[in-house]
Scaffold this motif. Sequence first.
Motif, PDB file in Angstrom:
ATOM      1  N   ILE A  93       0.846  -1.187   0.000  1.00  0.00           N
ATOM      2  CA  ILE A  93       0.000   0.000   0.000  1.00  0.00           C
ATOM      3  C   ILE A  93       0.885   1.241   0.000  1.00  0.00           C
ATOM      4  O   ILE A  93       1.896   1.302   0.699  1.00  0.00           O
ATOM      5  N   TYR A  94       0.553   2.186  -0.863  1.00  0.00           N
ATOM      6  CA  TYR A  94       1.153   3.514  -0.824  1.00  0.00           C
ATOM      7  C   TYR A  94       0.159   4.424  -0.115  1.00  0.00           C
ATOM      8  O   TYR A  94      -1.031   4.443  -0.450  1.00  0.00           O
ATOM      9  N   THR A  95       0.643   5.168   0.852  1.00  0.00           N
ATOM     10  CA  THR A  95      -0.267   6.079   1.545  1.00  0.00           C
ATOM     11  C   THR A  95       0.492   7.315   2.002  1.00  0.00           C
ATOM     12  O   THR A  95       1.724   7.343   2.004  1.00  0.00           O
ATOM     13  N   LYS A  96      -0.246   8.325   2.373  1.00  0.00           N
ATOM     14  CA  LYS A  96       0.372   9.520   2.936  1.00  0.00           C
ATOM     15  C   LYS A  96       1.056   9.157   4.258  1.00  0.00           C
ATOM     16  O   LYS A  96       0.575   8.297   5.000  1.00  0.00           O
ATOM     17  N   SER A 101       0.562   5.193  10.781  1.00  0.00           N
ATOM     18  CA  SER A 101       0.176   4.502  12.018  1.00  0.00           C
ATOM     19  C   SER A 101      -1.146   3.769  11.848  1.00  0.00           C
ATOM     20  O   SER A 101      -1.347   2.684  12.410  1.00  0.00           O
ATOM     21  N   LEU A 102      -2.040   4.340  11.047  1.00  0.00           N
ATOM     22  CA  LEU A 102      -3.337   3.708  10.802  1.00  0.00           C
ATOM     23  C   LEU A 102      -3.147   2.341  10.159  1.00  0.00           C
ATOM     24  O   LEU A 102      -3.753   1.341  10.576  1.00  0.00           O
ATOM     25  N   PHE A 103      -2.277   2.267   9.147  1.00  0.00           N
ATOM     26  CA  PHE A 103      -2.100   1.002   8.434  1.00  0.00           C
ATOM     27  C   PHE A 103      -1.169   0.049   9.177  1.00  0.00           C
ATOM     28  O   PHE A 103      -1.227  -1.163   8.961  1.00  0.00           O
ATOM     29  N   ALA A 112       9.873   1.866   2.695  1.00  0.00           N
ATOM     30  CA  ALA A 112      10.620   3.075   2.355  1.00  0.00           C
ATOM     31  C   ALA A 112       9.641   4.232   2.306  1.00  0.00           C
ATOM     32  O   ALA A 112       8.443   4.044   2.057  1.00  0.00           O
ATOM     33  N   SER A 113      10.157   5.437   2.532  1.00  0.00           N
ATOM     34  CA  SER A 113       9.267   6.596   2.552  1.00  0.00           C
ATOM     35  C   SER A 113       9.969   7.834   2.035  1.00  0.00           C
ATOM     36  O   SER A 113      11.194   7.914   2.009  1.00  0.00           O
ATOM     37  N   VAL A 118       4.936  10.419   1.258  1.00  0.00           N
ATOM     38  CA  VAL A 118       4.423   9.091   0.932  1.00  0.00           C
ATOM     39  C   VAL A 118       5.258   8.018   1.618  1.00  0.00           C
ATOM     40  O   VAL A 118       6.466   8.187   1.815  1.00  0.00           O
ATOM     41  N   VAL A 119       4.580   6.926   1.990  1.00  0.00           N
ATOM     42  CA  VAL A 119       5.266   5.759   2.538  1.00  0.00           C
ATOM     43  C   VAL A 119       4.754   4.524   1.807  1.00  0.00           C
ATOM     44  O   VAL A 119       3.569   4.412   1.495  1.00  0.00           O
ATOM     45  N   LEU A 120       5.676   3.614   1.480  1.00  0.00           N
ATOM     46  CA  LEU A 120       5.324   2.326   0.887  1.00  0.00           C
ATOM     47  C   LEU A 120       5.369   1.284   2.001  1.00  0.00           C
ATOM     48  O   LEU A 120       6.370   1.158   2.709  1.00  0.00           O
TER      49      LEU A 120
END
Length: 369
Positions: A93-96, A101-103, A112-113, A118-120
Motif C-alpha cells: 500500500i502507498y499512503t500519505k 500509524s493507521l495502516f 521506504a518513505s 508518501v510511505v510504501l
Amino acid sequence: MDTVFSRVNRSDHRRIAEITRFLRDNDLNIDTTVEVFITVSHNEKLIACGGIAGNIIKCVAISEQVRGEGLALTLATELVNLAYERHHSHLFIYTKTKNESLFKACGFYPIASVPGIVVLMENSACRLQRYAKQLSQLRQPCQKQPHSLQPSDQKIGSIVMNANPFTRGHQYLVRQAAAQCDWLHLFLVKEDNSRFPYEDRLQLVLRGTRDITNLTVHPGSEYMISRATFPCYFIKDQGVADDCYTEIDLKIFRQYLAPALGITHRFVGTEPFCSVTAKYNHDMSYWLETPLLPSPPILLVEIERLKYHNTAISASWVRKLLAQGDGDTISKLVPQATGEYLQQLLAQRPKKAVNPDETLIAVKNPALF
C-alpha cells in the motif's frame, strides 16, 4: 439503515463516478489502475472506499466524520480478503505518511518513505529481509580475479531494465558493463505493463546475453518498483510524484537489494530522448551515493548509447517500427532472438490496407501497440 459494504467493478460507471466525487472531496484523485473498489455506505451515503490494483491497495479514503471509529481496520480487512480472493497474498500500500500509524494497526509495515509525503508499506514484517537473504545466496565467485580477492576490492555491477523489447542497445550496455566488472547482476522489471509480456522479455534477455560468463540475470521482483504502478492519486504535482518514485525505488535498491549482493556500481545508458528518464538518471546518482543513507554508496556509471545511423537505439524506436511493419529496419536494431520473435509477431498480423492516420497514431503512441 445499517452500514453497507459493497464491491464496485470498473465497468459500473455510475458507481465509479460516485467514488470519483468522494475521493475528490477527500483530496484524492481516482487511480485508473484500480480494478475493483470496496465502498462503505451509511444511510445510502458513501463514507469510505478503497481499491485493489493487482497486489496494491490504492485510493483508500474515509470520511472525516467517521474517522477514529474503527472503520479503517474493518475496511483494510475487507480489502485484504478481497485481494486474497483474487490470489494476491503479498500486498503493498502507498499512503500519505500521516496515515502510516493507521495502516500499521492493520498489519502493514513500512519499507521506504519520502518524509512528509508518501510511505510504501507491505503486509509482512520480514518478507523483504527474506528476499534479500535469498539474493545473498546468489553471490558469485569473481571469474576475472583470484578467489582470494577480498569482497571490498571487487567491482560488482548491476543493471535494472525493462527491455521492452531487448535491443542491440540493451545488449551493448550489458556487455560494456560486464567487461568493467568482476560480476554483473541484471534485474528485469516484472510488471506486465509493457508492450511485451514479462516471460517473453525475460527469455529474450537470457538468449541475448548467454555468451556473457560473469552475469546473473535475476527473475523480476516486486521490489523493483515500476513507474507504471507508482500512485499519483494523492500527489497532484507530477514533478513531485516523479521525485517520490525515484526516491522510493532507489532507497529500496540501495538499502536492501544491493547490500545482499555486494553491489558497488550501477550502470545505465545515456538518455537523449526522454526527459523524465534523463532526470531519473541524474537523481539516481544522488540517491545511490548520498551519505545521508546508512547503507554503502553505489557508484553510477553512464555508458553512451549504441547508435544506428547516428541515432541512439531504443526500445521505443523498435516498437514504432513494429507498428509500421518495418521488419527490415528492426533486424538492424535487435539481436537475432529478438528479431525472430518480432518477425513472428509481424507474420501473425492480419493482412489489411494501411491507413495513413492509423500509422501516424502508432508512431505517436507506441504504448498502444
